[in-house]
Design an enzyme around this catalytic site. Sequence first.
Site, PDB file in Angstrom:
ATOM      1  N   ASP A  59     -10.241  -4.553  -5.481  1.00 39.14           N
ATOM      2  CA  ASP A  59      -9.643  -3.768  -4.399  1.00 39.14           C
ATOM      3  C   ASP A  59     -10.255  -2.373  -4.457  1.00 39.14           C
ATOM      4  OD1 ASP A  59      -8.091  -2.279  -2.660  1.00 39.14           O
ATOM      5  OD2 ASP A  59      -6.170  -2.888  -3.494  1.00 39.14           O
TER       6      ASP A  59
ATOM      7  N   HIS B 178      -7.634  -5.205  -0.098  1.00 40.59           N
ATOM      8  CA  HIS B 178      -6.413  -4.404  -0.205  1.00 40.59           C
ATOM      9  C   HIS B 178      -5.246  -4.991   0.588  1.00 40.59           C
ATOM     10  CE1 HIS B 178      -4.277  -0.748  -1.216  1.00 40.59           C
ATOM     11  NE2 HIS B 178      -4.061  -0.457   0.052  1.00 40.59           N
TER      12      HIS B 178
ATOM     13  N   SER C 278       0.826  -1.201   0.000  1.00 36.70           N
ATOM     14  CA  SER C 278       0.000   0.000   0.000  1.00 36.70           C
ATOM     15  C   SER C 278       0.866   1.260   0.000  1.00 36.70           C
ATOM     16  CB  SER C 278      -0.959  -0.049   1.199  1.00 36.70           C
ATOM     17  OG  SER C 278      -1.965   0.925   1.082  1.00 36.70           O
TER      18      SER C 278
END
Length: 252
Positions: free
Chosen positions: A216, A244, A94
């Site tokens: 996602d 995610h 991320s």
Amino acid sequence: MSIISRNNVSVRGDGRRAMVFAHGFGCDQNMWRHVAPAFEQDYKIILFDHVGCGNSDLKAYDYVKYSSLSGYAADVVEIGHALDITGGVFVGHSVSAMIGILASIEAPDLFSELALICPSPRYINGEGYEGGFTREQIEELLKFLDDNHMGWSAAMGPVIMGNPDRPELSEELVNSFCRTDPDIAKAFARVTFLSDNRSDLQRCQARALVVQCKQDVIAHEGIGEYVRDHLPKAELVVIDATGHCPNLSAPA
């Protein structure tokens, strides 16, 4: 305080080449527990917590330094130099995908390869770019977090995780969010969701593997394609996973 203590760095594994794992917003190094062990025979595994997260030294958190992702990238570079890393592999989930790109630009010798898990260089839509959110939606999300950290965590954890049929995954993410100092969480969220690192992609010379999930809500598949297309040396793999956080939901 040493960088090792400040960022709660742990080193394990039998290999000579370093593989550094960096967690995402509201998480800590424990999020890699299902993935990192698979590489311990072949690599020197390095895990750490971003300052303000996990078991890092909260007293080391500096609101000025960490007002941009470059502050976090500087920590990655410092960890790399402290452990004499050259030509290593950086695995960033991320927001840490962009942190790893910034670190590799600042210190090109540290990492020859990057694995970017569910990256997004910009969450807000722009002309010719679909980040997935309008500015108003991001400001709303941040205001919700400002007003009610625990409520935001409980509401957003399941959305970010996906996999509603596996509530234990969402529960782990919610608990991780709730353990984070509220003021630091608010500051880190603002940096994460308002950053724009699109122009940095072309400056990264490391070979990159972009790993995207099929579904996602935070970073859709088109963003993975954008990252691949704007990094000089990159390939994209879309895995059959939802949410995610595939490091928790689909580690295999």
